[in-house]
Design a protein around this motif. Sequence first.
Motif, mmCIF file in Angstrom:
data_model
loop_
_atom_site.group_PDB
_atom_site.id
_atom_site.type_symbol
_atom_site.label_atom_id
_atom_site.label_comp_id
_atom_site.label_asym_id
_atom_site.label_seq_id
_atom_site.Cartn_x
_atom_site.Cartn_y
_atom_site.Cartn_z
ATOM 1 N N UNK A 127 -67.236 89.050 38.087
ATOM 2 C CA UNK A 127 -68.544 88.563 38.062
ATOM 3 C C UNK A 127 -69.584 89.381 37.396
ATOM 4 N N UNK A 128 -69.973 88.989 36.434
ATOM 5 C CA UNK A 128 -71.095 89.882 35.628
ATOM 6 C C UNK A 128 -72.518 89.522 35.876
ATOM 7 N N UNK A 129 -73.334 90.334 36.163
ATOM 8 C CA UNK A 129 -74.585 90.035 36.634
ATOM 9 C C UNK A 129 -75.668 90.643 35.495
ATOM 10 N N UNK A 130 -76.759 89.766 35.537
ATOM 11 C CA UNK A 130 -77.680 90.351 34.409
ATOM 12 C C UNK A 130 -77.210 90.385 32.848
ATOM 13 N N UNK A 131 -77.968 90.707 31.984
ATOM 14 C CA UNK A 131 -77.407 90.577 30.466
ATOM 15 C C UNK A 131 -76.029 91.478 30.296
ATOM 16 N N UNK A 132 -76.340 92.511 30.633
ATOM 17 C CA UNK A 132 -75.167 93.564 30.319
ATOM 18 C C UNK A 132 -73.878 93.127 30.987
ATOM 19 N N UNK A 133 -74.317 92.883 32.235
ATOM 20 C CA UNK A 133 -72.902 92.504 33.026
ATOM 21 C C UNK A 133 -72.450 91.314 32.593
ATOM 22 N N UNK A 134 -73.194 90.226 32.330
ATOM 23 C CA UNK A 134 -72.575 88.966 31.632
ATOM 24 C C UNK A 134 -71.758 89.136 30.290
ATOM 25 N N UNK A 135 -72.437 90.122 29.425
ATOM 26 C CA UNK A 135 -71.701 90.136 28.307
ATOM 27 C C UNK A 135 -70.314 90.798 28.537
ATOM 28 N N UNK A 136 -70.491 91.898 29.252
ATOM 29 C CA UNK A 136 -69.135 92.551 29.385
ATOM 30 C C UNK A 136 -68.047 91.649 30.203
ATOM 31 N N UNK B 232 -66.376 89.482 27.953
ATOM 32 C CA UNK B 232 -65.393 90.287 27.144
ATOM 33 C C UNK B 232 -64.123 90.466 27.854
ATOM 34 N N UNK B 233 -64.074 90.341 29.197
ATOM 35 C CA UNK B 233 -63.063 90.201 30.126
ATOM 36 C C UNK B 233 -62.519 88.785 30.044
ATOM 37 N N UNK B 234 -63.481 87.822 29.625
ATOM 38 C CA UNK B 234 -62.826 86.611 29.659
ATOM 39 C C UNK B 234 -62.200 86.461 28.504
ATOM 40 N N UNK B 235 -62.723 86.994 27.268
ATOM 41 C CA UNK B 235 -61.877 87.228 26.128
ATOM 42 C C UNK B 235 -60.526 87.768 25.949
ATOM 43 N N UNK C 20 -63.960 92.222 40.539
ATOM 44 C CA UNK C 20 -64.850 93.225 39.838
ATOM 45 C C UNK C 20 -66.253 92.642 39.496
ATOM 46 N N UNK C 21 -67.063 93.332 40.063
ATOM 47 C CA UNK C 21 -68.554 93.040 39.701
ATOM 48 C C UNK C 21 -69.102 93.985 38.705
ATOM 49 N N UNK C 22 -69.951 93.325 37.729
ATOM 50 C CA UNK C 22 -70.321 94.199 36.715
ATOM 51 C C UNK C 22 -71.879 94.078 36.427
ATOM 52 N N UNK C 23 -72.506 95.256 36.220
ATOM 53 C CA UNK C 23 -73.958 95.091 35.754
ATOM 54 C C UNK C 23 -74.468 96.441 35.146
ATOM 55 N N UNK C 24 -75.410 96.467 34.358
ATOM 56 C CA UNK C 24 -76.138 97.446 33.784
ATOM 57 C C UNK C 24 -76.902 97.907 34.957
ATOM 58 N N UNK C 25 -77.342 99.318 35.135
ATOM 59 C CA UNK C 25 -78.056 99.953 36.171
ATOM 60 C C UNK C 25 -79.531 99.980 35.734
ATOM 61 N N UNK C 26 -79.930 99.716 34.570
ATOM 62 C CA UNK C 26 -81.341 100.161 34.268
ATOM 63 C C UNK C 26 -82.087 98.833 34.405
ATOM 64 N N UNK C 27 -81.661 97.784 34.359
ATOM 65 C CA UNK C 27 -82.788 96.523 34.230
ATOM 66 C C UNK C 27 -83.030 96.212 35.765
ATOM 67 N N UNK C 28 -83.424 94.914 35.925
ATOM 68 C CA UNK C 28 -83.970 94.538 37.066
ATOM 69 C C UNK C 28 -82.867 93.769 37.850
ATOM 70 N N UNK D 185 -64.985 98.250 23.666
ATOM 71 C CA UNK D 185 -64.496 99.402 23.852
ATOM 72 C C UNK D 185 -64.421 99.559 25.404
ATOM 73 N N UNK D 186 -65.369 99.022 25.942
ATOM 74 C CA UNK D 186 -65.248 99.059 27.594
ATOM 75 C C UNK D 186 -64.303 98.621 28.352
ATOM 76 N N UNK D 187 -63.857 97.252 27.783
ATOM 77 C CA UNK D 187 -62.754 96.473 28.449
ATOM 78 C C UNK D 187 -61.519 96.805 27.650
ATOM 79 N N UNK D 188 -61.316 97.317 26.761
ATOM 80 C CA UNK D 188 -59.991 97.736 25.875
ATOM 81 C C UNK D 188 -58.989 98.209 26.920
ATOM 82 N N UNK D 189 -59.284 99.202 27.662
ATOM 83 C CA UNK D 189 -58.520 99.989 28.359
ATOM 84 C C UNK D 189 -57.739 99.091 29.576
ATOM 85 N N UNK D 190 -58.404 98.041 30.029
ATOM 86 C CA UNK D 190 -57.865 97.176 31.047
ATOM 87 C C UNK D 190 -56.961 96.153 30.529
#
Length: 391
Positions: A6-15, A18-21, A109-117, A200-205
């Motif tokens: 589950x990706x939340x926000x812009x960053x989370x959604x985009x990462x 990539x997991x979906x890919x 696995x929940x994903x997000x950028x910490x900087x946004x809202x 690059x973030x998802x590659x190791x998985x």
Amino acid sequence: MKLVVVGIGQCGGRVADEFSRLNRGARAQRGIEIITGCFAVNTEAADLSGLTNIKPDYQHRILIGGQKTGGHGLGKINELGAEIAREDSDKVVDAIRTAKRLFETDAFLLIAGTAGGTGSGAIPIMTQVIKERYTDKPVYAMVVLPFAHEEETEERIVYNTATCLKSLSSVADAVFLIDNQRYIRKDSSLKNNLTRINQMIVEPFYNLLCAGEEKKAKYIGARMLDAGDIIQTLVGWTVIGYGKASLPMLRLPFFKSRSFRDKSTETHKGIQAMNDAVGELSIKCNPADAGRALYLLSAPAKEMNVDLVKELGDYLRDMAGEAVIRNGDYPRERGTLDITVILSELRSMEKVKEYYNRAANFIQDIKTRQAEVEDRLKGIEVASKDIPSLL
Ligand SMILES: Nc1nc2c(ncn2[C@@H]2O[C@H](COP(=O)(O)OP(=O)(O)OP(=O)(O)O)[C@@H](O)[C@H]2O)c(=O)[nH]1
Ligand SMILES: [Mg+2]
């Protein structure tokens, strides 16, 4: 290992995209599934439409906070993100329930950028809600920390990061820390290429999740690393690294028997890949602080020998002396050798402490500034004491 992502926000959604890919690749190239459901959650409709791999229906790209935000994001106020997540978490939980293979899922696995809202505020709440709903499965979080240049220009970013990290650390079973800044150390042009960073973030998985799902005998290693090993390893602050070395593809038939020199080259390449993995961890940390660790070696079956696996183990043991280390090997056909390393249960994390300290100073500054403003306002009020009001 199979995940619901589950990706939340812009960053989370985009990462998450990539997991979906990654899952598409696993299905097409290897005939296995590693993601049983992939969702993007956002307050901003435009970000959801910009994704490419996550299914485009409203059950997979979930808009939250519609009335409050008019579909336009939260402008970095993460308290609002938390509030909206509390109100709209049912939408996400309902969508997860419809995942076809939810019963086979090993973890979330929940994903997000910490900087946004949105992502920063919603990820701790969503983690809590999912944990309460699915008590039998671990819930992991992956958080992307801001670039250094972002922190310099806006204090709110440090504050959002600190509140997100603190809240998450008390609810998530493990928190993967990903430092955006680490990915541009070697190539600063990447700053403008978030898609490449996300890859690059998802590659190791990829191999990590695939290894335990293989059904064909030739892809099953002498020591298979499965979901149980990964779940046993993931606790608290966690980092991940990845290293790769290319191997000569072809051996001429008359060189069938391999010399000791070949073998030592392989071991050398293995150590080099392990070095890269530990040198390029997703955030700077001291491996000696890890309470648990794992490594997965993926290489053509012929290239994996007992010496190599043992040497890699010794090498990691030297660096992470206090960690319980799990390992596995994953025979693959291609001409590369790669290593995924996870260090978990990290007892000290400088960068996190630094965010907490800076945010605490920021809060103190705000309090001082507020007191000053109140003083000045009081001055105006006093001066207006004898002036009649028209109201
Ligand atoms: N690695 C990576 N970082 C990203 C990406 N998109 C944004 N970021 C980083 O994430 C942080 C901003 O968070 P966003 O995800 O854009 O914010 P949000 O959760 O959508 O929240 P609001 O838009 O403020 O409501 C910044 O530190 C960005 O550098 C991305 O695709 N990949
Ligand atoms: Mg946004």
